[in-house]
Design a protein around this motif. Structure first.
Motif, PDB file in Angstrom:
ATOM      1  N   MET A   1      41.611  38.656  39.003  1.00  0.00           N
ATOM      2  CA  MET A   1      42.792  39.485  39.028  1.00  0.00           C
ATOM      3  C   MET A   1      43.353  39.659  37.611  1.00  0.00           C
ATOM      4  N   VAL A   2      43.408  38.582  36.849  1.00  0.00           N
ATOM      5  CA  VAL A   2      43.927  38.657  35.485  1.00  0.00           C
ATOM      6  C   VAL A   2      43.014  39.519  34.623  1.00  0.00           C
ATOM      7  N   ARG A   3      41.699  39.363  34.805  1.00  0.00           N
ATOM      8  CA  ARG A   3      40.739  40.155  34.030  1.00  0.00           C
ATOM      9  C   ARG A   3      40.937  41.649  34.294  1.00  0.00           C
ATOM     10  N   SER A   4      41.109  42.011  35.565  1.00  0.00           N
ATOM     11  CA  SER A   4      41.323  43.425  35.901  1.00  0.00           C
ATOM     12  C   SER A   4      42.611  43.942  35.278  1.00  0.00           C
ATOM     13  N   VAL A   6      44.227  42.768  32.537  1.00  0.00           N
ATOM     14  CA  VAL A   6      44.088  42.855  31.083  1.00  0.00           C
ATOM     15  C   VAL A   6      43.206  44.047  30.703  1.00  0.00           C
ATOM     16  N   THR A   7      42.098  44.216  31.418  1.00  0.00           N
ATOM     17  CA  THR A   7      41.201  45.336  31.137  1.00  0.00           C
ATOM     18  C   THR A   7      41.904  46.662  31.375  1.00  0.00           C
ATOM     19  N   CYS A  10      44.339  47.262  28.557  1.00  0.00           N
ATOM     20  CA  CYS A  10      43.624  47.666  27.336  1.00  0.00           C
ATOM     21  C   CYS A  10      43.198  49.127  27.417  1.00  0.00           C
ATOM     22  N   LEU A  11      42.665  49.528  28.555  1.00  0.00           N
ATOM     23  CA  LEU A  11      42.253  50.920  28.720  1.00  0.00           C
ATOM     24  C   LEU A  11      43.441  51.870  28.639  1.00  0.00           C
ATOM     25  N   ALA A  12      44.565  51.470  29.233  1.00  0.00           N
ATOM     26  CA  ALA A  12      45.766  52.306  29.185  1.00  0.00           C
ATOM     27  C   ALA A  12      46.236  52.498  27.744  1.00  0.00           C
ATOM     28  N   VAL A  13      46.237  51.411  26.972  1.00  0.00           N
ATOM     29  CA  VAL A  13      46.637  51.499  25.566  1.00  0.00           C
ATOM     30  C   VAL A  13      45.689  52.410  24.797  1.00  0.00           C
ATOM     31  N   PHE A  14      44.388  52.229  25.028  1.00  0.00           N
ATOM     32  CA  PHE A  14      43.418  53.048  24.304  1.00  0.00           C
ATOM     33  C   PHE A  14      43.494  54.514  24.712  1.00  0.00           C
ATOM     34  N   ALA A  15      43.774  54.811  25.980  1.00  0.00           N
ATOM     35  CA  ALA A  15      43.950  56.208  26.395  1.00  0.00           C
ATOM     36  C   ALA A  15      45.130  56.819  25.652  1.00  0.00           C
ATOM     37  N   LEU A 156      35.043  44.669  24.052  1.00  0.00           N
ATOM     38  CA  LEU A 156      35.414  43.766  22.963  1.00  0.00           C
ATOM     39  C   LEU A 156      36.763  43.081  23.160  1.00  0.00           C
ATOM     40  N   LEU A 157      37.722  43.798  23.723  1.00  0.00           N
ATOM     41  CA  LEU A 157      39.068  43.240  23.790  1.00  0.00           C
ATOM     42  C   LEU A 157      39.369  42.523  25.092  1.00  0.00           C
ATOM     43  N   ALA A 158      38.863  43.039  26.208  1.00  0.00           N
ATOM     44  CA  ALA A 158      39.156  42.420  27.496  1.00  0.00           C
ATOM     45  C   ALA A 158      38.283  41.188  27.680  1.00  0.00           C
ATOM     46  N   PRO A 159      38.796  40.172  28.389  1.00  0.00           N
ATOM     47  CA  PRO A 159      37.982  38.972  28.605  1.00  0.00           C
ATOM     48  C   PRO A 159      36.747  39.320  29.414  1.00  0.00           C
ATOM     49  N   GLN A 160      35.617  38.811  28.978  1.00  0.00           N
ATOM     50  CA  GLN A 160      34.347  39.096  29.645  1.00  0.00           C
ATOM     51  C   GLN A 160      33.802  37.816  30.247  1.00  0.00           C
ATOM     52  N   SER A 161      33.124  37.978  31.366  1.00  0.00           N
ATOM     53  CA  SER A 161      32.406  36.838  31.931  1.00  0.00           C
ATOM     54  C   SER A 161      30.926  37.145  31.851  1.00  0.00           C
ATOM     55  N   ASP A 162      30.148  36.126  31.629  1.00  0.00           N
ATOM     56  CA  ASP A 162      28.711  36.291  31.510  1.00  0.00           C
ATOM     57  C   ASP A 162      28.106  36.303  32.906  1.00  0.00           C
TER      58      ASP A 162
END
Length: 197
Positions: A1-4, A6-7, A10-15, A156-162
């Motif tokens: 939930m936190v990952r979604s 934050v992502t 980040c997308l909203a800011v970049f838009a 690059l900016l949002a937390p990623q899981s492997d």
């Protein structure tokens, strides 16, 4: 939930940054800001190994769809039949590229690449097909910038899981019964990346 969350933020800011860049640099990015950020976000979020494969698949789909516009402008009639032939050729070639690459260039990323140029340029092309050589480079560069920023936001900016760090899956041997072994499961990531067998 936190990952979604934050992502998404980040997308909203970049838009918003894409639209801001459009005003500052005098670029025509406003109409592709959300399209590019969303498609770049998809490209960044969907796991694929090797990671360069999804970017190369995107580039192949983008180029093939752009060549589809060139085909329409040069030889196909400006009609439903002409558009249908171009769409068939583009999607078929994206499929061929994915197949020939052995899955290294995934089909989904090629389709995302094709969708990005079509979404950014179709209405401009429809208004003036004869201006393909002068109008299509501008549409291509603006949507690529927007997609690049969307990809940057998610990759690059949002937390990623492997995806490889998930729980280990154990395969049954030929002599093991289904009841006596742990049942394996297939998730959507495995299907998309081709890891499911």
């Amino acid at each position: 939930m936190v990952r979604s969350l934050v992502t998404g933020l980040c997308l909203a800011v970049f838009a918003a940054v894409i639209i801001g860049l459009s005003n500052v640099l005098g670029l025509d990015l406003e109409h592709v800001a959300l399209l590019g950020a969303a498609l770049g976000g998809v490209l960044g979020l969907v796991p694929h190994r090797p990671a360069w494969g999804k970017v190369a698949g995107f580039a192949a789909g983008f180029l093939l769809a752009w060549l589809g516009f060139a085909l329409r402008a040069a030889v196909l009639p400006d009609s439903s039949a002409g558009r249908a032939v171009a769409a068939f050729v583009v999607v078929a070639l994206v499929g061929v590229v994915a197949a020939v690459s052995g899955g290294r260039l995934p089909l989904w990323s090629g389709l995302v690449g094709a969708a990005s140029i079509v979404g950014a340029y179709e209405s401009v092309y429809t208004d003036a097909p004869s201006q393909f050589l002068s109008e299509s480079p501008a549409a291509a560069t603006t949507v690529l910038l927007a997609v690049g920023l969307g990809y940057l936001a998610t990759n690059l900016l949002a937390p990623q899981s492997d995806p490889a760090a998930g729980p280990a899956r154990r395969r049954r041997g030929p002599d093991e019964s289904e009841a006596g072994s742990e049942r394996t499961t297939t998730n959507l990531d495995d299907l998309v990346t081709g890891a499911a067998q």
